[in-house]
Design a protein around this motif. Structure first.
Motif, mmCIF file in Angstrom:
data_model
loop_
_atom_site.group_PDB
_atom_site.id
_atom_site.type_symbol
_atom_site.label_atom_id
_atom_site.label_comp_id
_atom_site.label_asym_id
_atom_site.label_seq_id
_atom_site.Cartn_x
_atom_site.Cartn_y
_atom_site.Cartn_z
ATOM 1 N N ASP A 68 -8.705 2.808 1.970
ATOM 2 C CA ASP A 68 -7.404 3.665 2.370
ATOM 3 C C ASP A 68 -6.865 5.053 2.328
ATOM 4 O O ASP A 68 -6.800 5.742 3.553
ATOM 5 N N ALA A 72 -6.981 8.304 5.165
ATOM 6 C CA ALA A 72 -6.278 8.908 4.981
ATOM 7 C C ALA A 72 -6.128 10.165 5.161
ATOM 8 O O ALA A 72 -5.910 11.625 5.578
ATOM 9 N N ASN A 76 -5.401 12.436 8.579
ATOM 10 C CA ASN A 76 -5.145 14.310 7.797
ATOM 11 C C ASN A 76 -5.881 15.717 8.429
ATOM 12 O O ASN A 76 -4.793 16.259 9.015
#
Length: 148
Positions: A68, A72, A76
């Motif tokens: 995760d 992420a 980003n």
């Protein structure tokens, strides 16, 4: 001009061996490459070999929290993947009669669970026409003594 200019790739298990060779080649062909691995020092050394196109994200492919965090960070930084290479894997040497439950759990967690969830969690970031490459062991084709 490289074959992978403006592409973004992820290579798991990229601290050494085949994963590192893939990451180096992809970067040489123009891709931005995310490299993952469990061992920070080895991963940092691998990223240094890949050069400025390499981005190291330490993590264990069998740990869903680490996955995760990885995805992420990719989201980003740019939010897309054109190539995913699920390469992370281990092989513990022990005869079949001596394999422990802990060894079995470790191997299947990295080799099977890690591969499934790496690809699953990459799905929202895959571009149209993206490539997903799953690597396996030559042990599937020939027996290796002690590799139960």
């Amino acid at each position: 001009m490289g074959q992978l200019d403006d592409k973004t790739a992820l290579v798991t298990g990229a601290s050494s061996g085949i994963g590192l060779a893939i990451a180096r080649r992809f970067a040489a062909e123009g891709a931005t490459v995310y490299l993952t691995g469990r061992r920070k020092a080895a991963l940092d050394a691998a990223a240094a070999q890949v050069g400025t196109r390499g981005i190291a994200v330490q993590g264990d492919a069998s740990d869903l929290g680490d996955l995760d965090r990885l995805f992420a960070e990719i989201a980003n930084r740019g939010g897309r993947l054109d190539i995913v290479v699920a390469n992370a894997g281990v092989g513990d040497y022990a005869p079949l009669g001596a394999i422990t439950e802990a060894e079995y759990d470790r191997t299947t967690s990295i080799n099977l669970k890690g591969t499934v969830f790496t690809v699953q969690k990459a799905l929202p970031l895959l571009t149209a026409g993206a490539s997903v490459i799953l690597l396996s062991s030559s042990s599937a084709l020939r027996a290796t003594p002690g590799l139960g």
